[in-house]
Design an enzyme around this catalytic site. Sequence first.
Site, PDB file in Angstrom:
ATOM      1  N   HIS A 113       0.192  -4.538  -5.086  1.00  0.00           N
ATOM      2  CA  HIS A 113       0.906  -5.814  -5.153  1.00  0.00           C
ATOM      3  C   HIS A 113       0.160  -6.818  -6.019  1.00  0.00           C
ATOM      4  CE1 HIS A 113       3.770  -4.562  -2.124  1.00  0.00           C
ATOM      5  NE2 HIS A 113       4.422  -5.688  -2.318  1.00  0.00           N
ATOM      6  N   LYS A 135       6.553  -2.921   8.352  1.00  0.00           N
ATOM      7  CA  LYS A 135       6.585  -3.168   9.790  1.00  0.00           C
ATOM      8  C   LYS A 135       6.134  -4.593  10.075  1.00  0.00           C
ATOM      9  CE  LYS A 135       1.971  -1.400  11.055  1.00  0.00           C
ATOM     10  NZ  LYS A 135       1.191  -2.373  11.823  1.00  0.00           N
TER      11      LYS A 135
END
Lengths: 263, 166
Positions: free
Chosen positions: B29, B94
């Site tokens: 990222h 999650k």
Amino acid sequence: MKTITADKIKKIIAQLCVKANLELRSDVLVMLKKARNTESSKRAKKLLGAIIDNANVARAEQLAICQDTGMPVVFLEVGQDVRISGSLQQAVNKGVELGYKKAWARGKSTYSPVVVHVDIVPGSKLKMTVLPKGFGCENKSLLKMFSPTAKIEEIKGFIIDAVKAAGPDACPPYVLGVGIGGTADFASLLAKKALLRKIGTRSSKIEADLLKAINKLDIGPMGLGGKTTALAVNIETYPTHIAGLPVALNFSCHALRSATATL
Amino acid sequence: MNDKQIKALKIFDEIKLSGVIYTARDQAHKRLVEAINSGKKLPIDLKGAIIYYCGPTAAPKGKVIGSCGPTTSNRMDKFTPVLLKAGLKVMIGKGGRSKEVIAAIKKYKAVYLLAYAGCGALINKYIKKAKVAAYKDLGPEAIFRLEVKDFPLIVGIDSQGRNIYD
């Protein structure tokens, strides 16, 4: 005086790393199945079913229970009548490297040096435990130095609030290790050691009350609601100074993994 | 997944995803956002892409990948709005997301899906092919291109900005 070679220790540590990462602890599996049977929410039942299936697939197909194969924490109980030939520290670190390779751990990651806790105990045995600690849950750990006149309700509140704050992030249902007493560092170690005690076996009133209160939070498996927010609360205690009361909380996700061997 | 399919998804919906997804977690990222900010060409096409927050374990013999469950999504929150602006449409992970991410999901009509947390061995069954697509030097944190079949997921934040954890 019993002599144990460093090479033997290395091999056992390696085996424990594999076992801990591929085979979910049987006491945890029992409590997961119990929780699935008592859940009334359909979704919670299904998610607990997936967690149980995951443990079965991991064992049968030799896949790590979780891709987070953790930071290995090694506990050694060394009998004072044991002599170790060779370097114990090296044996533990090399054993972990060897074991993690075999457990198909994350590619290029390095798993040593590990965190090692050593206790010298009477006798001529060497007890070794490997706890691969995932960091999603480790990141939720907390320590609070209470006043020695704090009420038990304040301590309970601290633990319940910490579970609320963790919410869905650290893979509920959780197992909570609590350490009360000693010093700041020692309480944290007690909290971690509390995770090694079999869950669902003995339970004090405080542990049972806390578990009940936590399971009313409706966080549930994956944080999507249900009665199963925690599988167990294990508390370990130690005497402390008259001026303080350290309380440490160590979270484990539902994949509470550890393996032990004694020589 | 096309825009119409994404629009039809509502929180709590349970779906089974088949197709191509890319893994990316913390370090990938960071690199993607640095590349976007400095105007460099990206190693994967983000237009309409699906990103799975996952760093798999090594593949045992006879398997395409190892254990490969979702990692905690909120560590990616500070990077996500930039990726959504660049065309990312679907995220899989999650746990909850920040207010900024929820707002960006609504703005760019994207969707956030939850994979079964802590079920990396089980999820292995839904991965049919895997190869490194970028940042190989990151090891398990590299970007993997995965072909998945019937990957079970739950809608966590829908394109209207509704959040399953509210």
